[in-house]
Design an enzyme around this catalytic site. Sequence first.
Site, PDB file in Angstrom:
ATOM      1  N   THR A 125       2.785  -1.352   8.778  1.00 56.23           N
ATOM      2  CA  THR A 125       3.275  -2.256   9.818  1.00 56.23           C
ATOM      3  C   THR A 125       3.466  -3.682   9.329  1.00 56.23           C
ATOM      4  O   THR A 125       4.089  -4.486  10.015  1.00 56.23           O
ATOM      5  CB  THR A 125       2.279  -2.311  11.002  1.00 56.23           C
ATOM      6  OG1 THR A 125       1.034  -2.818  10.523  1.00 56.23           O
ATOM      7  CG2 THR A 125       2.102  -0.940  11.646  1.00 56.23           C
ATOM      8  N   ASP A 145       0.869  -1.164   0.000  1.00 56.65           N
ATOM      9  CA  ASP A 145       0.000   0.000   0.000  1.00 56.65           C
ATOM     10  C   ASP A 145       0.916   1.228   0.000  1.00 56.65           C
ATOM     11  O   ASP A 145       2.147   1.099  -0.152  1.00 56.65           O
ATOM     12  CB  ASP A 145      -0.971  -0.030   1.185  1.00 56.65           C
ATOM     13  CG  ASP A 145      -0.307   0.214   2.539  1.00 56.65           C
ATOM     14  OD1 ASP A 145       0.941   0.298   2.617  1.00 56.65           O
ATOM     15  OD2 ASP A 145      -1.051   0.310   3.537  1.00 56.65           O
ATOM     16  N   GLY A 196      -1.844  -5.439   8.519  1.00 56.80           N
ATOM     17  CA  GLY A 196      -3.075  -5.496   7.733  1.00 56.80           C
ATOM     18  C   GLY A 196      -2.923  -6.278   6.443  1.00 56.80           C
ATOM     19  O   GLY A 196      -3.787  -7.087   6.086  1.00 56.80           O
ATOM     20  N   ARG A 222       8.938 -33.424  10.139  1.00 56.43           N
ATOM     21  CA  ARG A 222       7.939 -33.122  11.171  1.00 56.43           C
ATOM     22  C   ARG A 222       7.270 -31.780  10.919  1.00 56.43           C
ATOM     23  O   ARG A 222       6.111 -31.574  11.283  1.00 56.43           O
ATOM     24  CB  ARG A 222       8.564 -33.186  12.564  1.00 56.43           C
ATOM     25  CG  ARG A 222       9.504 -32.053  12.907  1.00 56.43           C
ATOM     26  CD  ARG A 222      10.088 -32.246  14.322  1.00 56.43           C
ATOM     27  NE  ARG A 222      10.811 -31.090  14.769  1.00 56.43           N
ATOM     28  CZ  ARG A 222      12.093 -30.826  14.497  1.00 56.43           C
ATOM     29  NH1 ARG A 222      12.787 -31.687  13.762  1.00 56.43           N
ATOM     30  NH2 ARG A 222      12.671 -29.745  14.950  1.00 56.43           N
ATOM     31  N   HIS A 223       7.986 -30.869  10.265  1.00 57.22           N
ATOM     32  CA  HIS A 223       7.409 -29.562   9.945  1.00 57.22           C
ATOM     33  C   HIS A 223       6.366 -29.692   8.835  1.00 57.22           C
ATOM     34  O   HIS A 223       5.379 -28.960   8.818  1.00 57.22           O
ATOM     35  CB  HIS A 223       8.502 -28.573   9.557  1.00 57.22           C
ATOM     36  CG  HIS A 223       9.552 -28.449  10.620  1.00 57.22           C
ATOM     37  ND1 HIS A 223       9.284 -27.954  11.874  1.00 57.22           N
ATOM     38  CD2 HIS A 223      10.865 -28.801  10.619  1.00 57.22           C
ATOM     39  CE1 HIS A 223      10.392 -27.994  12.606  1.00 57.22           C
ATOM     40  NE2 HIS A 223      11.361 -28.513  11.874  1.00 57.22           N
ATOM     41  N   HIS A 249      10.375 -23.941   8.815  1.00 58.69           N
ATOM     42  CA  HIS A 249       9.417 -24.679   9.627  1.00 58.69           C
ATOM     43  C   HIS A 249       7.966 -24.505   9.187  1.00 58.69           C
ATOM     44  O   HIS A 249       7.153 -25.390   9.437  1.00 58.69           O
ATOM     45  CB  HIS A 249       9.538 -24.274  11.092  1.00 58.69           C
ATOM     46  CG  HIS A 249      10.810 -24.736  11.720  1.00 58.69           C
ATOM     47  ND1 HIS A 249      11.039 -24.626  13.072  1.00 58.69           N
ATOM     48  CD2 HIS A 249      11.935 -25.301  11.202  1.00 58.69           C
ATOM     49  CE1 HIS A 249      12.241 -25.107  13.359  1.00 58.69           C
ATOM     50  NE2 HIS A 249      12.803 -25.525  12.235  1.00 58.69           N
ATOM     51  N   CYS A 278       3.054  -3.160   4.011  1.00 63.54           N
ATOM     52  CA  CYS A 278       2.211  -2.011   4.356  1.00 63.54           C
ATOM     53  C   CYS A 278       2.929  -1.285   5.491  1.00 63.54           C
ATOM     54  O   CYS A 278       4.080  -1.602   5.779  1.00 63.54           O
ATOM     55  CB  CYS A 278       0.777  -2.421   4.704  1.00 63.54           C
ATOM     56  SG  CYS A 278       0.518  -3.308   6.256  1.00 63.54           S
ATOM     57  N   ARG A 331       3.135 -30.604  10.371  1.00 61.59           N
ATOM     58  CA  ARG A 331       2.490 -29.443  10.997  1.00 61.59           C
ATOM     59  C   ARG A 331       1.871 -28.514   9.955  1.00 61.59           C
ATOM     60  O   ARG A 331       0.775 -27.989  10.164  1.00 61.59           O
ATOM     61  CB  ARG A 331       3.504 -28.712  11.866  1.00 61.59           C
ATOM     62  CG  ARG A 331       3.936 -29.561  13.047  1.00 61.59           C
ATOM     63  CD  ARG A 331       5.104 -28.997  13.784  1.00 61.59           C
ATOM     64  NE  ARG A 331       5.509 -29.935  14.832  1.00 61.59           N
ATOM     65  CZ  ARG A 331       6.736 -30.021  15.303  1.00 61.59           C
ATOM     66  NH1 ARG A 331       7.680 -29.222  14.847  1.00 61.59           N
ATOM     67  NH2 ARG A 331       7.030 -30.884  16.253  1.00 61.59           N
TER      68      ARG A 331
END
Length: 149
Positions: A67, A8, A70, A132-133, A98, A65, A136
Site C-alpha cells: 500500500t 518489500d 508501512g 513560505r514553503h 511545497h 510496499c 513550513r
Amino acid sequence: MKIALGSDHGGFHLKEVIKEYLKDKNYEIEDFGAYDTSSIDYPEIGEKVAIAVKDSVADKGIIVCGTGLGISISANKVPGIRAALVSDTFSAKMSRAHNDANILALGGRVLGDDLALEIVEAWLNTEFEGGRHGIRVDKIKDLENKYNK
C-alpha cells in the site's frame, strides 16, 4: 541524479518497473531490495533507503510496499526524511513543491504501472519552491528535533 530504490515483496513488481523506467531516463540507481517476491519486512527496506538519502548516498529515494503505508511510516522515522505517500500526480508535484519530499512512497498493490510512472515523472521533475514553503518545512524540522532528543 542518483535514486535509491527499495521495496518489500508486495512492491517488488512495481519497483522493477520503476527501475527500468529510471534506467531508460539515465538516472543512476541503487537498489536496496527486495530482489524477488520472497517475503521481506518493509521496515528494513524503508530504513535502508532513508539512510541512503539522509547520508547523501542518493539524491532522492523511491520506496514501494503493498500500500505504501508501512514503508513510508518506516522511512519517516529516520531524521531528515520527508517520505510522501502519493497516489496521484497532483500530490506528487505538491509533495516536492511545497513539502520538499525527499522520498516518494507508492503502493504496488494500489497503483497501476502507467499511473505509477506518471507519478514518478511528476515527482522527479518538480522542484521545491522554497519561500513560505521553506518556512513550513523548517517547522517540520523543528518538530523532528524537538522529539528526537
